[in-house]
Enzyme design. Structure first.
Site, PDB file in Angstrom:
ATOM      1  N   LYS A 106      64.722  46.795  39.190  1.00 19.78           N
ATOM      2  CA  LYS A 106      63.051  47.464  38.619  1.00 19.78           C
ATOM      3  C   LYS A 106      61.578  46.532  39.474  1.00 19.78           C
ATOM      4  O   LYS A 106      60.402  46.368  38.773  1.00 19.78           O
ATOM      5  CB  LYS A 106      62.685  47.792  37.298  1.00 19.78           C
ATOM      6  CG  LYS A 106      63.990  48.062  36.673  1.00 19.78           C
ATOM      7  CD  LYS A 106      64.090  49.089  35.399  1.00 19.78           C
ATOM      8  CE  LYS A 106      65.017  48.928  34.907  1.00 19.78           C
ATOM      9  NZ  LYS A 106      64.877  48.999  33.061  1.00 19.78           N
ATOM     10  N   ARG A 124      86.236  30.906  39.544  1.00 20.15           N
ATOM     11  CA  ARG A 124      86.242  30.666  38.980  1.00 20.15           C
ATOM     12  C   ARG A 124      85.109  29.832  37.925  1.00 20.15           C
ATOM     13  O   ARG A 124      85.574  29.887  36.963  1.00 20.15           O
ATOM     14  CB  ARG A 124      86.523  29.341  39.371  1.00 20.15           C
ATOM     15  CG  ARG A 124      87.838  29.111  40.215  1.00 20.15           C
ATOM     16  CD  ARG A 124      88.568  28.639  42.105  1.00 20.15           C
ATOM     17  NE  ARG A 124      87.341  29.269  42.469  1.00 20.15           N
ATOM     18  CZ  ARG A 124      88.224  30.232  43.453  1.00 20.15           C
ATOM     19  NH1 ARG A 124      88.576  30.724  43.058  1.00 20.15           N
ATOM     20  NH2 ARG A 124      86.975  31.247  44.086  1.00 20.15           N
ATOM     21  N   THR A 125      84.012  29.922  39.126  1.00 19.84           N
ATOM     22  CA  THR A 125      83.170  29.505  37.324  1.00 19.84           C
ATOM     23  C   THR A 125      82.596  29.928  36.745  1.00 19.84           C
ATOM     24  O   THR A 125      82.773  30.019  35.324  1.00 19.84           O
ATOM     25  CB  THR A 125      81.463  28.934  38.969  1.00 19.84           C
ATOM     26  OG1 THR A 125      82.226  28.420  39.814  1.00 19.84           O
ATOM     27  CG2 THR A 125      80.813  28.182  37.485  1.00 19.84           C
ATOM     28  N   HIS A 165      75.640  22.082  43.049  1.00 18.70           N
ATOM     29  CA  HIS A 165      77.052  22.245  42.219  1.00 18.70           C
ATOM     30  C   HIS A 165      77.168  21.068  41.227  1.00 18.70           C
ATOM     31  O   HIS A 165      78.238  21.023  41.473  1.00 18.70           O
ATOM     32  CB  HIS A 165      77.946  23.400  42.656  1.00 18.70           C
ATOM     33  CG  HIS A 165      79.107  24.383  42.158  1.00 18.70           C
ATOM     34  ND1 HIS A 165      79.137  24.390  40.747  1.00 18.70           N
ATOM     35  CD2 HIS A 165      79.620  24.928  42.644  1.00 18.70           C
ATOM     36  CE1 HIS A 165      79.753  25.604  40.069  1.00 18.70           C
ATOM     37  NE2 HIS A 165      80.568  25.706  41.580  1.00 18.70           N
ATOM     38  N   ARG A 175      73.771  30.987  37.935  1.00 18.74           N
ATOM     39  CA  ARG A 175      74.130  30.766  39.879  1.00 18.74           C
ATOM     40  C   ARG A 175      73.663  31.767  40.046  1.00 18.74           C
ATOM     41  O   ARG A 175      73.366  32.558  40.138  1.00 18.74           O
ATOM     42  CB  ARG A 175      75.453  31.392  40.229  1.00 18.74           C
ATOM     43  CG  ARG A 175      75.767  31.090  41.165  1.00 18.74           C
ATOM     44  CD  ARG A 175      77.231  31.440  41.520  1.00 18.74           C
ATOM     45  NE  ARG A 175      77.708  30.221  41.445  1.00 18.74           N
ATOM     46  CZ  ARG A 175      79.166  30.421  41.914  1.00 18.74           C
ATOM     47  NH1 ARG A 175      79.878  31.208  42.738  1.00 18.74           N
ATOM     48  NH2 ARG A 175      79.266  28.652  41.608  1.00 18.74           N
TER      49      ARG A 175
HETATM   50  N1   CP Z   1      84.721  27.067  42.878  1.00 12.94           N
HETATM   51  C1   CP Z   1      83.282  28.002  42.817  1.00 12.94           C
HETATM   52  O1   CP Z   1      82.249  27.374  42.986  1.00 12.94           O
HETATM   53  O2   CP Z   1      83.715  29.304  42.999  1.00 12.94           O
HETATM   54  P1   CP Z   1      83.173  30.585  42.279  1.00 12.94           P
HETATM   55  O3   CP Z   1      82.653  30.786  43.519  1.00 12.94           O
HETATM   56  O4   CP Z   1      84.370  31.376  42.438  1.00 12.94           O
HETATM   57  O5   CP Z   1      82.685  30.160  41.338  1.00 12.94           O
END
Ligand code: CP
Length: 305
Positions: A82, A53-54, A131, A103
């Site tokens: 590397k 999603r993110t 998040h 991320r």
């Molecule tokens: N909600 C969320 O962070 O989903 P993903 O890990 O799929 O990005």
């Protein structure tokens, strides 16, 4: 209020008014999208950890407003393999883009990235820490569904220890006089640091192991999966597999207006038989990631004030 060139690393980086401005901007963009708003802007999407999603919603948000995207979803396909450092990697992304979305499984990594570069950095999840953009779309969803963010009874169910979406959302909801119910096994309770923060702010909260003891009081139930990847010991994780599975039995123990959210992905904690009920809003919630992330990008890139 100006967001231009701001980093968003923690939800604590945003005041209540700034949060409300982002939600208001998201509504305007959703009602009237401008496919040229982010023309000539480039986003670097650096995902060192799995995501559906993110990553996809950030990339879609950027492209649907005319912007462009570079990046990776598999760090093994980069020069990290590397031995290049995170610091040097984000310095390279800075050379090629106007904004970085990152991320990484290590807590504090997004803050480190922001220190390394001059372009704005958005934290798309750092370990079990924060998040913040998920929180903004969670708030957008609650606002749409309940018509207000103020004075709601919100339950958090599942892995409240490792769940970063819970940690960010608890901090954000503390601006809105929320009455919070933390429902988890004792070993997966929300860290004390968050409870201390709520105490200091005078926010009411309750800790409970049995969902049915409190479910009838809730306006919103925020369900989370047990965060398998964060457990130091796989045997420990196995103790909590299936600890909470909600299904149609829940419907006898709730207010008719209850809304069920989940940041997704789900494993088995929400039975699909709930998906078609009016209570289930988790798929709409994921869809709301588009206007909310469009608003964040447009504000930080200075295309909207
Ligand atoms: N909600 C969320 O962070 O989903 P993903 O890990 O799929 O990005």
């Amino acid at each position: 209020m100006s967001f231009e060139k701001h980093d968003i690393i923690s939800i604590r980086d945003l005041s209540k008014n700034e949060i409300l401005h982002i939600l208001d901007t998201a509504k305007k963009i959703e009602d009237n999208p401008d496919s040229r708003l982010l023309e000539n802007k480039m986003m670097a999407s650096l995902f060192f950890e799995p995501s559906t999603r993110t990553r996809l919603s950030f990339e879609s948000a950027m492209r649907r407003l005319g912007g462009e995207v570079i990046g990776f979803a598999d760090p093994d396909a980069t020069s990290l393999k590397k031995g290049e450092t995170l610091w040097d990697t984000v310095k390279m992304a800075e050379n090629y883009s106007d904004i970085i979305v990152i991320r990484n499984p290590v807590e504090g990594s997004a803050r480190l990235a922001a220190e390394a570069v001059d372009v704005p950095v958005i934290n798309a999840g750092d370990g079990a820490n924060q998040h913040p953009t998920q929180t903004l779309l969670d708030l957008y969803t609650i606002l749409k569904e309940k018509g207000t963010l103020e004075n709601l009874n919100v339950g958090f169910l599942g892995d409240l220890n490792y769940g970063r979406t819970v940690h960010s959302l608890v901090v954000a909801l503390s601006h809105f006089n929320t009455n919070m119910f933390f429902i988890s096994p004792k070993a997966l309770k929300i860290p004390d640091s968050y409870l201390d923060e709520l105490k200091q702010k005078g926010i009411q909260y309750h800790e409970e192991e049995d969902l049915f003891k409190v479910s009838r009081e809730l306006d919103v139930l925020y369900v989370t999966r047990i965060q398998k990847e964060r457990f130091p010991d796989p045997l420990e994780y196995r103790k909590y597999v299936g600890v909470y599975i909600i299904d149609r039995k829940l419907l006898d123990h709730i207010k008719p207006e209850l809304r069920i959210l989940h940041p997704l992905p789900r494993v088995d904690e929400i039975h699909p038989e709930l998906d078609d009920t009016e209570h289930a809003v988790y798929f709409d919630q994921a869809k709301n990631g588009i206007p909310v992330r469009q608003a964040i990008l447009a504000l930080i890139l200075g295309r909207i004030k």
